[in-house]
Design a protein around this motif. Structure first.
Motif, PDB file in Angstrom:
ATOM      1  N   VAL A 284       0.821  -1.217   0.000  1.00 15.62           N
ATOM      2  CA  VAL A 284       0.000   0.000   0.000  1.00 15.62           C
ATOM      3  C   VAL A 284       0.851   1.262   0.000  1.00 15.62           C
ATOM      4  N   LEU A 285       2.186   1.102   0.020  1.00 15.51           N
ATOM      5  CA  LEU A 285       3.069   2.263  -0.066  1.00 15.51           C
ATOM      6  C   LEU A 285       3.056   2.829  -1.479  1.00 15.51           C
ATOM      7  N   PRO A 286       3.407   4.112  -1.663  1.00 17.23           N
ATOM      8  CA  PRO A 286       3.588   4.669  -3.011  1.00 17.23           C
ATOM      9  C   PRO A 286       4.624   3.850  -3.781  1.00 17.23           C
ATOM     10  N   ASP A 287       4.522   3.838  -5.091  1.00 16.11           N
ATOM     11  CA  ASP A 287       5.408   3.004  -5.916  1.00 16.11           C
ATOM     12  C   ASP A 287       6.882   3.302  -5.649  1.00 16.11           C
ATOM     13  N   GLU A 288       7.208   4.594  -5.539  1.00 11.33           N
ATOM     14  CA  GLU A 288       8.614   4.960  -5.335  1.00 11.33           C
ATOM     15  C   GLU A 288       9.109   4.439  -3.985  1.00 11.33           C
ATOM     16  N   ALA A 289       8.282   4.480  -2.947  1.00 10.09           N
ATOM     17  CA  ALA A 289       8.652   3.960  -1.630  1.00 10.09           C
ATOM     18  C   ALA A 289       8.827   2.444  -1.688  1.00 10.09           C
ATOM     19  N   GLN A 290       7.956   1.774  -2.465  1.00 10.70           N
ATOM     20  CA  GLN A 290       8.108   0.317  -2.607  1.00 10.70           C
ATOM     21  C   GLN A 290       9.444  -0.032  -3.250  1.00 10.70           C
ATOM     22  N   ARG A 291       9.861   0.747  -4.260  1.00  9.01           N
ATOM     23  CA  ARG A 291      11.147   0.466  -4.923  1.00  9.01           C
ATOM     24  C   ARG A 291      12.306   0.685  -3.954  1.00  9.01           C
ATOM     25  N   ALA A 326       8.098   4.880   4.109  1.00  2.97           N
ATOM     26  CA  ALA A 326       8.439   3.544   4.617  1.00  2.97           C
ATOM     27  C   ALA A 326       8.633   3.556   6.125  1.00  2.97           C
ATOM     28  N   VAL A 327       9.250   4.619   6.633  1.00  2.00           N
ATOM     29  CA  VAL A 327       9.436   4.728   8.085  1.00  2.00           C
ATOM     30  C   VAL A 327       8.098   4.989   8.759  1.00  2.00           C
TER      31      VAL A 327
END
Length: 1023
Positions: A284-291, A326-327
């Protein structure tokens, strides 16, 4: 940077674990009282080990303790050696810079292998004791650091620990003896399967009474409910509690994840798969955070922010925004001790990493590797080479991975992390064939190896070969304590050499194999030495030829002493000198010096050993100097020069302790213990033998130390302890020990224990086995004490009915053996005289002249116990002869004072008994206070309180009868016979029938009164 940004999924209330926290705080209290503490915390992943540790550290901090935490790093086969210790020590260095510098003073270069901030890591030396030396220095540094303050050292994720970390932790747990230190290690119990490398360590630590193990169970429903109340800050619905408890099964981390997934809107569709559960909040994180999360998952346990920024390919603002997300989701958190990020829980990192496609993983690892190659400053220098090897390997690029893995193996070796070096070398061998030929051709042995099996080539100019890696791996396995693996590597290398036909390389591997198989107890190693000798025969002189000759001569000296070994040693010296192999030459000269001494040219041999000792010390070669000290002190003791041996050994101890040569120290201390025993300094001898057991790393010095403790117990009359130490010595040496210097003393101890317990048949069995084993050249020093013990046992058993069968053959064997043994020094001449007198006593032919000769031979020696025994027998002979009583009285008083000072209980009591039977007071106080002694014709059986029926039963016991046979002989019930035997054992103060029979014979209970009958009081005390 972003440490305070997180969602509420963790309970602010500490739930449960009251007993476990109490155990930890109790350990902290004990440590404050200068009693070091060691604890293991185990539990499945997510059960709450980290939270319990955090609560404990808060309490430690509140009490003013200095806290340092280090975590094991999961980065594969090339795991960073000592990673948790390095991290923790780095924290201590930051918090206590001056104190740590003082604690490490003088040993900075060695300790830099674990804490690089202390200086440059030296290139050597490397030997079997290198790792133990480093461990000892680390333990002593921690003790000094915790001398005046409480230090708490926490090592997390032990299930990922590299081999070196496990070994160091085991060493600390076994040896820490002082300081206000608490060491806590956590591990994931569900990962420790039957073959997990941590499992043997846990079993070993379970046997240590100083280590407390805490196992964390899952939460029950009530505890899950309290956790939910803490997370939600409100009372949850009972249906929700039931659902969470059922889905999490009481796992604290899964409870948090279930609550967080509901808060993220994922109320439905949760699969029962753990991996899917752990990935819910990532997805459920934004795509950039997932990467970015995927990047961190593949970067290692912790990824430094500069490295992450170089790899992510994002602007700093976008990277920080992704990290913030992420944090905030409580997936990542900023590390406290470095500018980096790690997953809050390793289970999530594993799930994210497993979710990557194979090609995606390779691409991410390549980006990390390229970033590190482009900028040396992104991470700490000591970690760069290890991490680079890991990244290139997982990037599936053999051309880059092979040199990187080899460079990492060099770094591991310099840290004495030989097990990690071995794994890296094995990985390099796996990469060897897939790496391009031009890459392999560019590699040089001088850059990546220190072991050069000679091939007549320049290691700086010749391409690296796979055989070079096999040689390096062989030595790494041996130094790392993996001899089985080393044997397999030599087998592989020798199979390759069958086709290559390089005799020097093959001879080198056969010599290594000899050392390994003999150390494992599979064989004595001579077959392998023979093959090496055949391979070098007819070849020009070389380092290998010299090594083979030295190995052959040393083997012969230890396993098959004889004059032929002297020739081999002389040739080894000549060859080593010819090819300029200085260290090999010195080792050969040590062997030569010992062989010269054993062959009868003692002074020449001792002079050679002294010369090597001085030369090795001057050249800064402590290992060789230590070996010279070991052999010098042993040879001096063998010549009866015990005082000189102790004085020299004490100087040797200073050298080997400074150099941290633990096994060498153990051997020298063992030699000190032997000489102190001879000198009558028994308390000091006991202390040195016990210290030998503490510092000894290998089996042989520990086996010798246990044997020395058995000798001391035997001389003190402590038969149970002597038997226990003898069994321990056998266990250390193993079943394949063939060295006479180890086997013959064990025969001697077996004879002594059996004799003390009245088992004359076992005395004869042990003596016959020793005679069959043989007494080669130079082994007279071990053979004479054995013969003396056996001859004394035969003399003591004279007239005992159970001893008559086989008596004549036993005496004949002793006489024949004694005539074959050399007496190159006064101490052995005295032993020969003593054995002769005991054999005459065994035949009732001894007299005053025999024992006078023994006493005169022993008197000039540094052997107070032996002299006291000789004077006991001489006094006994004088009293039996009816001669003037004053000389006998003087002998008895002197011998009794010696025995009393030594703590030789049995000898002291025998002397007291003889003195009282002869009506001789041993001291002035004794003369003034002792009541009138019994008349000379007093029946000792009556004095012991034995009834006439018990005397009859005891006489049958002495003849070897069973209770049933006694009952039949005396027309009584077997149960009545058993009661009589029990009463007799109690009145005599002995533990068994054999001891009762031997004691009855010594007291002459069936031979009438005489001057040698001792007092009943001592018998009741268990003589």
């Amino acid at each position: 940077m972003l440490g305070d940004v997180e969602t509420r999924s963790v309970s602010p209330v500490f739930v449960g674990r009251a007993d476990e926290l109490a155990a930890l705080t109790d350990a902290l209290t004990r440590a404050e009282g200068r009693e070091p503490q060691a604890l293991l915390i185990g539990g499945e992943a997510g059960v709450g080990k980290t939270r319990l540790t955090e609560e404990f550290l808060c309490e430690a901090d509140r009490r003013g303790a200095v806290v340092a935490v280090g975590g094991c790093v999961e980065i594969g086969a090339e795991g960073l050696p000592y990673a948790p210790f390095s991290t923790a020590l780095r924290t201590l260095n930051r918090l206590l810079p001056g104190e740590l510098a003082a604690a490490a003073a003088g040993q900075e270069d060695e300790l830099a292998r674990i804490l690089p901030e202390l200086g440059d890591t030296p290139r050597g030396p490397h030997d079997e004791e290198s790792t133990a030396r480093l461990f000892e220095l680390t333990a002593r540094m921690l003790e000094r650091l915790a001398a005046d303050r409480t230090v708490v050292l926490v090592l997390e994720d032990l299930h990922w620990a590299d081999t070196s970390t496990r070994h160091l932790l085991s060493y600390l747990f076994r040896t820490l003896g002082s300081g206000r230190l608490v060491v806590v290690a956590t591990y994931r119990a569900d990962d420790v399967h039957r073959r997990h490398p941590l499992r043997p360590l846990l079993a070993e630590l379970d046997r240590l009474r100083t280590v407390r193990r805490i196992e964390l169970p899952r939460f029950n429903r009530a505890e899950v409910r309290r956790q939910l109340v803490g997370i939600l800050a409100s009372q949850p619905e009972e249906d929700f509690v039931d659902s969470v408890f059922e889905r999490s099964d009481g796992n604290a981390f899964f409870v948090e994840e279930l609550v967080a997934s509901r808060a993220s809107g994922c109320r439905t569709g949760l699969t029962e798969s753990l991996r899917d559960l752990l990935l819910v909040r990532v997805e459920v994180l934004p795509d950039e955070a997932q990467r970015v999360v995927a990047l961190v998952a593949e970067g290692g346990s912790t990824v430094e922010y500069p490295l992450l920024r170089a790899v992510a390919g994002l602007t700093e603002d976008r990277l920080i925004e992704a990290l913030r997300a992420a944090v905030g989701a409580n997936i990542l958190h900023a590390t406290a001790d470095s500018d980096g990020y790690r997953f809050r829980h390793s289970l999530v990192r594993e799930a994210v990493s497993d979710d990557l496609l194979p090609g995606e993983r390779s691409r991410l690892n390549r980006r990390y590797a390229e970033a590190l190659e482009g900028d040396d400053a992104l991470i700490r220098a000591e970690e760069r080479v290890i991490r680079l090897a890991s990244y290139w390997y997982h990037a599936n690029d053999p051309a880059k991975a092979l040199p990187a893995v080899l460079a990492a193996s060099v770094a591991a070796r310099r840290r004495h992390a030989y097990s990690e070096q071995l794994r890296l070398l094995e990985r390099a061998m796996d990469l060897w064939e897939s790496a391009p030929e031009e890459i392999r051709e560019a590699l040089r042995p001088a850059d990546y190896t220190e072991v050069y099996p000679p091939c007549g080539c320049d290691p700086a100019a010749t391409p690296l070969q796979r055989l070079d890696l096999l040689a390096e791996a062989t030595v790494a396995a041996r130094y790392g304590g993996e001899p089985e693996r080393a044997v397999k590597i030599t087998k592989t290398a020798l199979r390759v050499l069958e086709a290559d036909g390089d005799p020097l390389r093959a001879a080198w591997f056969w010599t290594e194999r000899s050392r390994l198989v003999s150390g494992l107890g599979r064989s004595d190693g001579w077959e392998e030495i023979g093959k090496a000798q055949e391979l070098v025969k007819g070849l020009p002189p070389s380092h290998v030829h010299a090594e083979v000759l030295v190995r052959a001569a040393s083997w012969g000296m230890l396993h098959d002493p004889g004059p032929g070994n002297l020739v081999a040693a002389e040739r080894a010296v000549a060859y080593a000198r010819m090819v300029g192999a200085g260290e090999t030459e010195l080792n050969a000269r040590i062997t030569l010096g010992c062989l010269l001494t054993d062959s009868g040219t003692g002074e020449a041999g001792l002079a050679e050993l002294h010369a090597v000792k001085d030369r090795a010390t001057a050249l800064g070669l402590p290992l060789i100097a230590g070996r010279a000290y070991i052999n010098l002190t042993s040879q001096l003791e063998g010549a009866g020069r015990s005082g000189e041996a102790v004085e020299l050994a004490e100087r040797g101890i200073e050298l080997v302790v400074t150099s941290r040569l633990l096994d060498t120290e153990a051997w020298v201390r063992g030699n000190i213990a032997e000489s102190l025993y001879s000198l009558g300094r028994w308390d000091e001898a006991t202390e040195e033998a016990r210290r030998t057991l503490l510092v000894g790393q290998s089996a042989a010095p520990r086996g010798s130390a246990s044997a020395r403790l058995a000798y001391l117990a035997l001389a003190r009359g402590e038969l149970t302890e002597a038997a226990r130490q003898l069994a321990a010595s056998h266990a250390h040496f193993g079943t394949h020990e063939t060295q006479p210097q180890h086997r013959i003393p064990l025969f001697r101890l077996a004879v002594g224990v059996a004799a003390g317990e009245g088992r004359i048949a076992d005395v004869r069995t042990a003596m016959a086995a020793a005679a069959e084993f043989g007494f080669p050249l130079g082994q007279h020093r071990y053979a004479w004490p054995l013969l003396l013990a056996a001859a004394s046992a035969e003399a003591d058993a004279r007239g005992l009915p159970a001893a008559e069968a086989g008596r004549e053959a036993a005496l004949a064997l002793l006489g024949t053996t004694a005539r074959s043994l050399a007496t190159p020094a006064p101490v052995w001449t005295a032993h020969a005289e003593y054995v002769r007198a005991e054999l005459r006593r065994a035949e009732a032919r001894d007299g005053v002249a025999d024992w006078t000769a023994v006493e005169e031979a022993v008197r000039p020696l540094e052997r107070p116990y032996l002299l006291a025994r000789a004077r006991h027998r001489l006094a006994e002979a004088l009293l039996a002869s009816g001669a003037d009583r004053e000389p006998a009285a003087a002998l008895l008083r002197d011998a009794h004072a010696t025995a009393d000072g030594l703590g030789a209980r049995r000898l002291r009591e025998d002397l007291a008994l003889l003195a009282q039977r002869a009506r001789i007071p041993l001291t002035a106080a004794d003369a003034a206070t002792r009541p009138a002694p019994p008349a000379p014709d007093t029946d000792p059986a009556e004095a012991l309180g034995l009834t006439s029926r018990e005397r009859e039963v005891l006489s049958l016991v002495a003849e070897g009868h069973t209770n049933r046979q006694i009952a039949a002989e005396l027309f009584i019930a077997p149960k009545t016979a058993s009661v009589h035997v029990s009463n007799i054992l109690a009145k005599l103060g002995v533990a068994g029938r054999g001891e009762a029979a031997a004691l009855a014979h010594r007291l002459r209970l069936f031979a009438g009164p005489g001057p040698v009958s001792p007092l009943p009081e001592a018998a009741r005390r268990g003589v």
